[in-house]
Motif scaffolding. Structure first.
Motif, mmCIF file in Angstrom:
data_model
loop_
_atom_site.group_PDB
_atom_site.id
_atom_site.type_symbol
_atom_site.label_atom_id
_atom_site.label_comp_id
_atom_site.label_asym_id
_atom_site.label_seq_id
_atom_site.Cartn_x
_atom_site.Cartn_y
_atom_site.Cartn_z
ATOM 1 N N ASP A 100 -17.144 -45.074 25.806
ATOM 2 C CA ASP A 100 -16.254 -44.283 26.651
ATOM 3 C C ASP A 100 -14.862 -44.187 26.039
ATOM 4 O O ASP A 100 -14.270 -43.103 25.997
ATOM 5 N N GLU A 101 -14.331 -45.304 25.584
ATOM 6 C CA GLU A 101 -12.989 -45.273 24.995
ATOM 7 C C GLU A 101 -12.977 -44.467 23.691
ATOM 8 O O GLU A 101 -12.028 -43.732 23.417
ATOM 9 N N LYS B 251 -13.166 -40.786 24.750
ATOM 10 C CA LYS B 251 -11.896 -40.375 25.354
ATOM 11 C C LYS B 251 -10.815 -40.216 24.288
ATOM 12 O O LYS B 251 -10.099 -39.212 24.258
ATOM 13 N N ASP B 252 -10.701 -41.200 23.410
ATOM 14 C CA ASP B 252 -9.692 -41.136 22.344
ATOM 15 C C ASP B 252 -9.932 -39.946 21.426
ATOM 16 O O ASP B 252 -8.988 -39.272 20.999
ATOM 17 N N ASN C 284 -4.740 -40.622 30.762
ATOM 18 C CA ASN C 284 -4.499 -42.048 30.509
ATOM 19 C C ASN C 284 -4.797 -42.940 31.708
ATOM 20 O O ASN C 284 -5.206 -44.083 31.540
ATOM 21 N N PRO D 213 -10.491 -43.187 34.382
ATOM 22 C CA PRO D 213 -11.634 -43.417 33.488
ATOM 23 C C PRO D 213 -12.417 -42.115 33.300
ATOM 24 O O PRO D 213 -12.285 -41.174 34.098
#
Length: 194
Positions: free
Chosen positions: A3-4, A7-8, A109, A112
């Motif tokens: 997920d991170e 997202k990034d 930011n 989630p």
């Protein structure tokens, strides 16, 4: 973990395309930034205004985090987000876009990827969504319109590219030879009827 990473990656590409879209205005006269460059009126400053409005709606209203910028109700959309009026300056539209970034960035930011959202202008069953889907959607809009801007700018003065630091001097002779090669291939593949 994925997920991170997702997202990034999406967020980084969105930031890249935001900058690229603004760069397409650099060095243009007011007239060239505003004038219709297609049969449907597409223009560079209007693309910036439109993408800013898209971001403000999707990262604002969809997550019940309304933009601090005044926006007409989505139901009242009349196409005025696609061009700059006489009373709107380039700086006002650019600053609107930059303030929208701040609001969008806060949404990205703080939430989630699976944060629920609702897009009232989408039909069911797609209206219920999440941050991941909205990031993909807005990135797609941004890429699409930055591509439009790239083509429009090329038509104005030949400048192309994604970033100023990668721009190369225009070699008109090499471009003409390249286009002639493509034209010849097109004519050979589909002879023009007399």
């Amino acid at each position: 973990m994925i997920d991170e990473f997702a997202k990034d990656n999406l967020y980084g590409r969105l930031r890249r395309d935001r900058q690229a879209l603004l760069w397409k205005l650099d060095g243009l006269s007011e007239y060239d930034a505003r004038r219709p460059l297609t049969a449907t009126g597409t223009n560079l400053l209007g693309l910036v205004k439109h993408v800013a409005t898209v971001e403000a709606r999707y990262f604002g209203e969809v997550f019940d985090r309304p933009s601090p910028e005044p926006l007409p109700r989505w139901q009242d959309s009349n196409g005025s987000d696609l061009w700059a009026t006489e009373g709107e300056t380039r700086d006002q539209i650019i600053e609107f876009y930059r303030r929208t970034w701040e609001h969008s960035d806060a949404t990205i930011n703080e939430l989630p990827l699976d944060a629920p959202g609702h897009v009232p202008w989408w039909p069911e069953p797609w209206a219920s969504t999440n941050l991941f889907a909205i990031m993909v959607h807005v990135l797609g809009e941004s890429i699409r319109h930055t591509g439009h801007a790239d083509i429009l700018r090329e038509g104005l003065d030949g400048r192309t590219g994604l970033r100023a630091e990668h721009e190369k001097p225009i070699d008109e002779e090499a471009r003409a030879a390249y286009c002639a090669k493509i034209e010849q291939a097109a004519r050979s593949a589909a002879p023009i009827e007399a």
